[in-house]
Design an enzyme around this catalytic site. Structure first.
Site, PDB file in Angstrom:
ATOM      1  N   PRO A   9     -40.391  -5.317  17.655  1.00 36.50           N
ATOM      2  CA  PRO A   9     -40.333  -4.079  16.892  1.00 36.50           C
ATOM      3  C   PRO A   9     -40.912  -4.164  15.481  1.00 36.50           C
ATOM      4  O   PRO A   9     -40.726  -5.159  14.781  1.00 36.50           O
ATOM      5  CB  PRO A   9     -38.835  -3.761  16.818  1.00 36.50           C
ATOM      6  CG  PRO A   9     -38.137  -5.007  17.207  1.00 36.50           C
ATOM      7  CD  PRO A   9     -39.070  -5.754  18.109  1.00 36.50           C
ATOM      8  N   ASN A  10     -41.603  -3.089  15.148  1.00 35.37           N
ATOM      9  CA  ASN A  10     -42.187  -2.868  13.811  1.00 35.37           C
ATOM     10  C   ASN A  10     -43.419  -3.717  13.518  1.00 35.37           C
ATOM     11  O   ASN A  10     -44.044  -3.549  12.481  1.00 35.37           O
ATOM     12  CB  ASN A  10     -41.134  -3.051  12.699  1.00 35.37           C
ATOM     13  CG  ASN A  10     -39.975  -2.088  12.885  1.00 35.37           C
ATOM     14  OD1 ASN A  10     -40.190  -0.889  12.975  1.00 35.37           O
ATOM     15  ND2 ASN A  10     -38.754  -2.587  13.001  1.00 35.37           N
ATOM     16  N   ARG A  17     -46.104  -2.485   6.589  1.00 30.71           N
ATOM     17  CA  ARG A  17     -44.710  -2.852   6.319  1.00 30.71           C
ATOM     18  C   ARG A  17     -44.625  -4.082   5.402  1.00 30.71           C
ATOM     19  O   ARG A  17     -45.303  -5.078   5.623  1.00 30.71           O
ATOM     20  CB  ARG A  17     -43.935  -3.088   7.633  1.00 30.71           C
ATOM     21  CG  ARG A  17     -44.266  -4.373   8.352  1.00 30.71           C
ATOM     22  CD  ARG A  17     -43.458  -4.590   9.620  1.00 30.71           C
ATOM     23  NE  ARG A  17     -42.078  -4.916   9.387  1.00 30.71           N
ATOM     24  CZ  ARG A  17     -41.378  -5.758  10.140  1.00 30.71           C
ATOM     25  NH1 ARG A  17     -41.917  -6.343  11.191  1.00 30.71           N
ATOM     26  NH2 ARG A  17     -40.118  -5.995   9.870  1.00 30.71           N
ATOM     27  N   TYR A  22     -45.358  -9.823   5.093  1.00 27.78           N
ATOM     28  CA  TYR A  22     -46.182  -9.843   6.312  1.00 27.78           C
ATOM     29  C   TYR A  22     -47.679  -9.722   6.062  1.00 27.78           C
ATOM     30  O   TYR A  22     -48.463  -9.759   7.015  1.00 27.78           O
ATOM     31  CB  TYR A  22     -45.705  -8.723   7.262  1.00 27.78           C
ATOM     32  CG  TYR A  22     -44.220  -8.820   7.565  1.00 27.78           C
ATOM     33  CD1 TYR A  22     -43.713  -9.935   8.220  1.00 27.78           C
ATOM     34  CD2 TYR A  22     -43.342  -7.819   7.164  1.00 27.78           C
ATOM     35  CE1 TYR A  22     -42.353 -10.050   8.473  1.00 27.78           C
ATOM     36  CE2 TYR A  22     -41.979  -7.925   7.413  1.00 27.78           C
ATOM     37  CZ  TYR A  22     -41.488  -9.038   8.072  1.00 27.78           C
ATOM     38  OH  TYR A  22     -40.147  -9.148   8.321  1.00 27.78           O
ATOM     39  N   ASN A  73     -43.294 -13.234  19.056  1.00 27.29           N
ATOM     40  CA  ASN A  73     -42.595 -12.924  17.809  1.00 27.29           C
ATOM     41  C   ASN A  73     -41.620 -11.798  18.162  1.00 27.29           C
ATOM     42  O   ASN A  73     -42.014 -10.636  18.223  1.00 27.29           O
ATOM     43  CB  ASN A  73     -43.565 -12.484  16.714  1.00 27.29           C
ATOM     44  CG  ASN A  73     -42.841 -12.234  15.394  1.00 27.29           C
ATOM     45  OD1 ASN A  73     -41.620 -12.119  15.360  1.00 27.29           O
ATOM     46  ND2 ASN A  73     -43.600 -12.142  14.314  1.00 27.29           N
ATOM     47  N   ALA A  76     -37.093  -8.395  14.869  1.00 24.95           N
ATOM     48  CA  ALA A  76     -35.650  -8.280  14.610  1.00 24.95           C
ATOM     49  C   ALA A  76     -34.808  -8.728  15.813  1.00 24.95           C
ATOM     50  O   ALA A  76     -33.666  -9.189  15.639  1.00 24.95           O
ATOM     51  CB  ALA A  76     -35.307  -6.848  14.233  1.00 24.95           C
ATOM     52  N   GLU A  97     -42.199 -19.641  19.755  1.00 25.15           N
ATOM     53  CA  GLU A  97     -41.739 -18.541  18.896  1.00 25.15           C
ATOM     54  C   GLU A  97     -42.518 -18.575  17.576  1.00 25.15           C
ATOM     55  O   GLU A  97     -42.735 -19.650  17.021  1.00 25.15           O
ATOM     56  CB  GLU A  97     -40.244 -18.784  18.637  1.00 25.15           C
ATOM     57  CG  GLU A  97     -39.568 -17.824  17.715  1.00 25.15           C
ATOM     58  CD  GLU A  97     -38.141 -18.302  17.359  1.00 25.15           C
ATOM     59  OE1 GLU A  97     -37.839 -19.510  17.468  1.00 25.15           O
ATOM     60  OE2 GLU A  97     -37.341 -17.455  16.950  1.00 25.15           O
ATOM     61  N   HIS A  99     -42.870 -16.667  13.646  1.00 23.69           N
ATOM     62  CA  HIS A  99     -42.455 -15.706  12.623  1.00 23.69           C
ATOM     63  C   HIS A  99     -43.460 -15.774  11.485  1.00 23.69           C
ATOM     64  O   HIS A  99     -43.775 -16.872  11.002  1.00 23.69           O
ATOM     65  CB  HIS A  99     -41.038 -15.997  12.118  1.00 23.69           C
ATOM     66  CG  HIS A  99     -40.038 -15.860  13.210  1.00 23.69           C
ATOM     67  ND1 HIS A  99     -39.656 -14.631  13.685  1.00 23.69           N
ATOM     68  CD2 HIS A  99     -39.420 -16.786  13.967  1.00 23.69           C
ATOM     69  CE1 HIS A  99     -38.805 -14.818  14.687  1.00 23.69           C
ATOM     70  NE2 HIS A  99     -38.648 -16.110  14.886  1.00 23.69           N
ATOM     71  N   ARG A 106     -35.202 -16.073   3.317  1.00 29.83           N
ATOM     72  CA  ARG A 106     -34.798 -14.666   3.421  1.00 29.83           C
ATOM     73  C   ARG A 106     -33.288 -14.536   3.696  1.00 29.83           C
ATOM     74  O   ARG A 106     -32.558 -15.512   3.574  1.00 29.83           O
ATOM     75  CB  ARG A 106     -35.668 -13.978   4.481  1.00 29.83           C
ATOM     76  CG  ARG A 106     -37.162 -14.015   4.078  1.00 29.83           C
ATOM     77  CD  ARG A 106     -38.036 -13.188   4.966  1.00 29.83           C
ATOM     78  NE  ARG A 106     -37.705 -11.766   4.866  1.00 29.83           N
ATOM     79  CZ  ARG A 106     -38.190 -10.837   5.701  1.00 29.83           C
ATOM     80  NH1 ARG A 106     -39.011 -11.186   6.678  1.00 29.83           N
ATOM     81  NH2 ARG A 106     -37.848  -9.569   5.556  1.00 29.83           N
TER      82      ARG A 106
HETATM   83  C1  DQA Z   1     -40.230 -11.583  11.660  1.00 28.76           C
HETATM   84  C2  DQA Z   1     -38.938 -11.881  10.878  1.00 28.76           C
HETATM   85  C3  DQA Z   1     -37.787 -11.018  11.388  1.00 28.76           C
HETATM   86  O1  DQA Z   1     -36.597 -11.325  10.684  1.00 28.76           O
HETATM   87  C4  DQA Z   1     -38.114  -9.548  11.163  1.00 28.76           C
HETATM   88  O2  DQA Z   1     -37.088  -8.734  11.685  1.00 28.76           O
HETATM   89  C5  DQA Z   1     -39.440  -9.172  11.714  1.00 28.76           C
HETATM   90  C6  DQA Z   1     -40.564 -10.092  11.607  1.00 28.76           C
HETATM   91  C7  DQA Z   1     -41.443 -12.365  11.090  1.00 28.76           C
HETATM   92  O3  DQA Z   1     -42.471 -12.350  11.733  1.00 28.76           O
HETATM   93  O4  DQA Z   1     -41.352 -12.955  10.015  1.00 28.76           O
HETATM   94  O5  DQA Z   1     -39.627  -8.040  12.148  1.00 28.76           O
HETATM   95  O6  DQA Z   1     -40.059 -11.984  13.005  1.00 28.76           O
END
Ligand code: DQA
Length: 143
Positions: A9-10, A17, A22, A73, A76, A97, A99, A106
């Site tokens: 998501p997002n 964002r 990011y 990835n 959330a 995985e 990020h 964070r």
């Molecule tokens: C994320 C880190 C997560 O905590 C966050 O909710 C994201 C992006 C990252 O790529 O750093 O949406 O996975």
């Protein structure tokens, strides 16, 4: 070798964002970067992005016997989703995985990942280059 790159998501809003975490690259830029890197390393890549947990579970299930590895990835859902973990445990597809941001710097709720123990590796805080590193790692482990 066929690898599926899943973004949660997002991440479709990359570039817009929270650029302090990011960066400015868009989701399309990210896919292009991964595609070019994959071409160089001879890996076939496909992309999936969804804001919906169940859609991600469906995609992981559908990857069974289709893809050799998954780069994910979970965004959330990293911190909340037993369902995504269970999907991986069901299909047993090797996964890495990623990020983009450095989670260690964070909020406390971002420190835990349901997927971490399942994955071959977690690449955290290397920006979008982390996806290319994840591809290389999968290619190395699966050859
Ligand atoms: C994320 C880190 C997560 O905590 C966050 O909710 C994201 C992006 C990252 O790529 O750093 O949406 O996975």
């Amino acid at each position: 070798m066929k690898v599926l790159v899943i973004n949660g998501p997002n991440l479709n809003l990359l570039g817009l964002r929270e650029p302090q975490y990011y960066g400015r690259e868009t989701y399309a830029d990210l896919c292009e970067k991964i595609r070019r890197h994959a071409e160089k390393t001879g890996v076939e890549v496909a992309f999936f992005q969804s804001n919906h947990e169940g859609a991600i579970v469906d995609e992981i299930q559908a990857a069974y016997r289709v893809y050799d590895g998954i780069v994910i990835n979970p965004a959330a859902y990293t911190h909340t989703s037993v369902a995504i973990l269970d999907a991986f445990k069901s299909v047993q597809i090797p996964a890495v995985e990623v990020h983009i941001s450095d989670l260690s710097k964070r909020e406390s709720f971002r420190q835990f990942s349901y997927l971490r123990d399942y994955c071959l590796a977690s690449i955290i805080g290397h920006g979008t280059n982390g996806y290319c590193e994840a591809l290389d790692l999968l290619a190395e482990k699966l050859k």
